[in-house]
Scaffold this active site. Structure first.
Site, PDB file in Angstrom:
ATOM      1  N   LYS A  32       0.854  -1.192   0.000  1.00  0.00           N
ATOM      2  CA  LYS A  32       0.000   0.000   0.000  1.00  0.00           C
ATOM      3  C   LYS A  32       0.885   1.236   0.000  1.00  0.00           C
ATOM      4  O   LYS A  32       1.740   1.405   0.868  1.00  0.00           O
ATOM      5  CB  LYS A  32      -0.916   0.025   1.220  1.00  0.00           C
ATOM      6  CG  LYS A  32      -1.862   1.227   1.199  1.00  0.00           C
ATOM      7  CD  LYS A  32      -2.894   1.149   2.303  1.00  0.00           C
ATOM      8  CE  LYS A  32      -2.453   1.763   3.577  1.00  0.00           C
ATOM      9  NZ  LYS A  32      -2.267   3.234   3.549  1.00  0.00           N
ATOM     10  N   ASP A  59      -3.346   4.298  -2.004  1.00  0.00           N
ATOM     11  CA  ASP A  59      -4.310   4.759  -0.991  1.00  0.00           C
ATOM     12  C   ASP A  59      -4.256   6.280  -0.866  1.00  0.00           C
ATOM     13  O   ASP A  59      -3.689   6.820   0.075  1.00  0.00           O
ATOM     14  CB  ASP A  59      -3.940   4.077   0.334  1.00  0.00           C
ATOM     15  CG  ASP A  59      -4.840   4.457   1.491  1.00  0.00           C
ATOM     16  OD1 ASP A  59      -5.980   4.883   1.247  1.00  0.00           O
ATOM     17  OD2 ASP A  59      -4.392   4.319   2.649  1.00  0.00           O
ATOM     18  N   LEU A  60      -4.853   6.973  -1.839  1.00  0.00           N
ATOM     19  CA  LEU A  60      -4.823   8.435  -1.809  1.00  0.00           C
ATOM     20  C   LEU A  60      -6.147   9.017  -1.315  1.00  0.00           C
ATOM     21  O   LEU A  60      -6.258  10.236  -1.161  1.00  0.00           O
ATOM     22  CB  LEU A  60      -4.450   8.987  -3.187  1.00  0.00           C
ATOM     23  CG  LEU A  60      -3.053   8.570  -3.690  1.00  0.00           C
ATOM     24  CD1 LEU A  60      -2.769   9.190  -5.059  1.00  0.00           C
ATOM     25  CD2 LEU A  60      -1.966   8.955  -2.698  1.00  0.00           C
ATOM     26  N   LYS A  61      -7.144   8.179  -1.124  1.00  0.00           N
ATOM     27  CA  LYS A  61      -8.427   8.593  -0.521  1.00  0.00           C
ATOM     28  C   LYS A  61      -8.953   9.898  -1.110  1.00  0.00           C
ATOM     29  O   LYS A  61      -9.108  10.913  -0.405  1.00  0.00           O
ATOM     30  CB  LYS A  61      -8.273   8.775   0.993  1.00  0.00           C
ATOM     31  CG  LYS A  61      -7.829   7.542   1.758  1.00  0.00           C
ATOM     32  CD  LYS A  61      -7.892   7.785   3.254  1.00  0.00           C
ATOM     33  CE  LYS A  61      -7.466   6.607   4.083  1.00  0.00           C
ATOM     34  NZ  LYS A  61      -6.013   6.344   4.080  1.00  0.00           N
ATOM     35  N   ASP A  64     -13.252  15.102  -3.413  1.00  0.00           N
ATOM     36  CA  ASP A  64     -13.339  16.443  -3.997  1.00  0.00           C
ATOM     37  C   ASP A  64     -14.607  16.495  -4.837  1.00  0.00           C
ATOM     38  O   ASP A  64     -15.409  15.553  -4.800  1.00  0.00           O
ATOM     39  CB  ASP A  64     -12.069  16.714  -4.839  1.00  0.00           C
ATOM     40  CG  ASP A  64     -11.724  18.201  -4.929  1.00  0.00           C
ATOM     41  OD1 ASP A  64     -12.662  19.028  -5.073  1.00  0.00           O
ATOM     42  OD2 ASP A  64     -10.551  18.550  -4.866  1.00  0.00           O
ATOM     43  N   ILE A  65     -14.808  17.533  -5.609  1.00  0.00           N
ATOM     44  CA  ILE A  65     -16.011  17.580  -6.446  1.00  0.00           C
ATOM     45  C   ILE A  65     -15.885  16.504  -7.530  1.00  0.00           C
ATOM     46  O   ILE A  65     -14.763  16.121  -7.917  1.00  0.00           O
ATOM     47  CB  ILE A  65     -16.246  18.976  -7.060  1.00  0.00           C
ATOM     48  CG1 ILE A  65     -15.063  19.390  -7.945  1.00  0.00           C
ATOM     49  CG2 ILE A  65     -16.501  20.017  -5.968  1.00  0.00           C
ATOM     50  CD1 ILE A  65     -15.344  20.653  -8.759  1.00  0.00           C
ATOM     51  N   ASN A  67     -16.150  16.213 -10.753  1.00  0.00           N
ATOM     52  CA  ASN A  67     -15.353  16.425 -11.960  1.00  0.00           C
ATOM     53  C   ASN A  67     -13.852  16.330 -11.689  1.00  0.00           C
ATOM     54  O   ASN A  67     -13.092  15.755 -12.477  1.00  0.00           O
ATOM     55  CB  ASN A  67     -15.703  17.786 -12.569  1.00  0.00           C
ATOM     56  CG  ASN A  67     -15.056  17.959 -13.920  1.00  0.00           C
ATOM     57  OD1 ASN A  67     -15.295  17.163 -14.825  1.00  0.00           O
ATOM     58  ND2 ASN A  67     -14.193  18.969 -14.053  1.00  0.00           N
ATOM     59  N   THR A 119     -10.541   4.108  10.527  1.00  0.00           N
ATOM     60  CA  THR A 119     -10.504   3.253  11.732  1.00  0.00           C
ATOM     61  C   THR A 119      -9.933   4.005  12.936  1.00  0.00           C
ATOM     62  O   THR A 119      -9.948   3.498  14.047  1.00  0.00           O
ATOM     63  CB  THR A 119      -9.694   1.972  11.469  1.00  0.00           C
ATOM     64  OG1 THR A 119      -8.535   2.312  10.715  1.00  0.00           O
ATOM     65  CG2 THR A 119     -10.503   0.966  10.711  1.00  0.00           C
ATOM     66  N   ARG A 211       2.288  -0.394  10.886  1.00  0.00           N
ATOM     67  CA  ARG A 211       3.312  -0.395  11.932  1.00  0.00           C
ATOM     68  C   ARG A 211       3.653  -1.743  12.550  1.00  0.00           C
ATOM     69  O   ARG A 211       4.837  -1.972  12.836  1.00  0.00           O
ATOM     70  CB  ARG A 211       2.939   0.644  13.001  1.00  0.00           C
ATOM     71  CG  ARG A 211       3.123   2.068  12.462  1.00  0.00           C
ATOM     72  CD  ARG A 211       2.363   3.092  13.265  1.00  0.00           C
ATOM     73  NE  ARG A 211       0.930   2.982  13.050  1.00  0.00           N
ATOM     74  CZ  ARG A 211       0.037   3.794  13.588  1.00  0.00           C
ATOM     75  NH1 ARG A 211       0.409   4.748  14.397  1.00  0.00           N
ATOM     76  NH2 ARG A 211      -1.246   3.649  13.317  1.00  0.00           N
TER      77      ARG A 211
HETATM   78  O1  C5P Z   1       0.237   1.387  10.996  1.00  0.00           O
HETATM   79  P1  C5P Z   1      -1.173   0.920  10.799  1.00  0.00           P
HETATM   80  O2  C5P Z   1      -1.299  -0.598  10.785  1.00  0.00           O
HETATM   81  O3  C5P Z   1      -2.153   1.580  11.746  1.00  0.00           O
HETATM   82  O4  C5P Z   1      -1.511   1.399   9.328  1.00  0.00           O
HETATM   83  C1  C5P Z   1      -2.798   1.365   8.775  1.00  0.00           C
HETATM   84  C2  C5P Z   1      -2.773   1.958   7.399  1.00  0.00           C
HETATM   85  O5  C5P Z   1      -4.086   1.897   6.866  1.00  0.00           O
HETATM   86  C3  C5P Z   1      -2.332   3.415   7.345  1.00  0.00           C
HETATM   87  O6  C5P Z   1      -1.585   3.575   6.146  1.00  0.00           O
HETATM   88  C4  C5P Z   1      -3.633   4.189   7.282  1.00  0.00           C
HETATM   89  O7  C5P Z   1      -3.506   5.382   6.544  1.00  0.00           O
HETATM   90  C5  C5P Z   1      -4.544   3.208   6.533  1.00  0.00           C
HETATM   91  N1  C5P Z   1      -5.973   3.351   6.766  1.00  0.00           N
HETATM   92  C6  C5P Z   1      -6.544   3.242   8.023  1.00  0.00           C
HETATM   93  N2  C5P Z   1      -7.899   3.376   8.177  1.00  0.00           N
HETATM   94  C7  C5P Z   1      -8.681   3.583   7.123  1.00  0.00           C
HETATM   95  C8  C5P Z   1      -8.113   3.680   5.848  1.00  0.00           C
HETATM   96  C9  C5P Z   1      -6.749   3.554   5.700  1.00  0.00           C
HETATM   97  O8  C5P Z   1      -5.835   3.012   8.988  1.00  0.00           O
HETATM   98  N3  C5P Z   1      -9.993   3.621   7.289  1.00  0.00           N
END
Ligand code: C5P
Length: 232
Positions: A32, A59-61, A64-65, A67, A119, A211
């Site tokens: 990711k 994972d850039l989430k 925005d609008i 378009n 989360t 992590r």
């Molecule tokens: O280090 P850790 O296990 O907490 O990393 C979780 C990864 O998942 C991070 O890169 C975080 O940005 C991503 N993430 C998240 N919760 C979401 C979407 C993505 O923790 N709902």
């Protein structure tokens, strides 16, 4: 695509990332790439990791609008990523536009999933900061249903919600679940966590682990532990 462990490579540079990935001489983790690495290194880091044989969840989430998201997705389609994502809070119109933008000349496209609630967000933060006065599970399920109705392939959610999402949106609707911790590791800023083994039981399709692997003294062993618990 089947069940897999996705490693969140939340590193500040290409050097740190490649040094980390070089350790994996056996099974190549699904990687990711999030905001930190992408904003530091740009699209070339995606091409480079892909060329090393890793599948990629970018994972850039986007949020925005419609378009703007559509145009951004058209650009991201040219990168050979396997999964990309948007925030479901961007609305149905935005999610549909994202899907429209995701096209490649050969007719294929990356999987598109939506973030329901991060989360790291708990009930209290949702109520106080977002002014959403509904139970977390109801909010997540609502976002999952709007994502499915918009034609998306799945959602990012807590493993605690995976079973209910499958029940409401079908077993082929993907649940990609961060918030994974070993029974003996610290939760950090994650509020809603599960072990890899429990996430498997809960029906997660992909777990996203950051992590507990990247900050481990032995990342390969930690990754293999995830694979053993979640897949094997
Ligand atoms: O280090 P850790 O296990 O907490 O990393 C979780 C990864 O998942 C991070 O890169 C975080 O940005 C991503 N993430 C998240 N919760 C979401 C979407 C993505 O923790 N709902």
């Amino acid at each position: 695509m089947g069940k897999d462990v996705i490693v969140a490579c939340d590193f500040p540079s290409k050097e740190a990332t490649l040094e980390f990935l070089d350790r994996f001489t056996g099974r190549k983790p699904f990687v990711k790439i999030g905001m930190e690495l992408y904003y530091a290194e740009g699209p070339q880091i995606v091409r480079e990791i892909k060329a090393r044989g890793h599948k990629i969840f970018l994972d850039l989430k986007l949020h925005d609008i419609p378009n703007t998201v559509k145009s951004a997705m058209a650009v991201l389609s040219r990168l050979d990523v396997d999964i990309c994502n948007v925030h479901a809070a961007g609305t149905t119109a935005m999610m549909k536009a994202a899907l429209e933008g995701l096209t490649r000349p050969d007719g294929t496209r990356p999987l598109l999933i939506a973030v329901t609630q991060l989360t790291s967000t708990d009930q209290e933060a949702m109520e106080k900061d977002l002014l959403i006065q509904r139970p977390m599970k109801e909010v997540v399920m609502h976002y999952a249903k709007t994502s499915a109705a918009a034609g998306l392939d799945g959602v990012v959610c807590s493993p605690l919600e995976a079973a209910a999402v499958h029940e409401a949106c079908g077993k082929n609707f993907l649940t990609v679940t961060p918030g994974i911790r070993f029974a003996d590791s610290a939760a950090g800023d994650q509020k809603r966590v599960m072990t890899p083994a429990a996430a498997k039981e809960a029906g997660s399709d992909y777990i996203v682990v950051g992590r507990p692997v990247t900050r481990s003294d032995d990342p390969v062993a930690a990754y293999n532990r995830c694979v053993d618990e979640f897949i094997d």
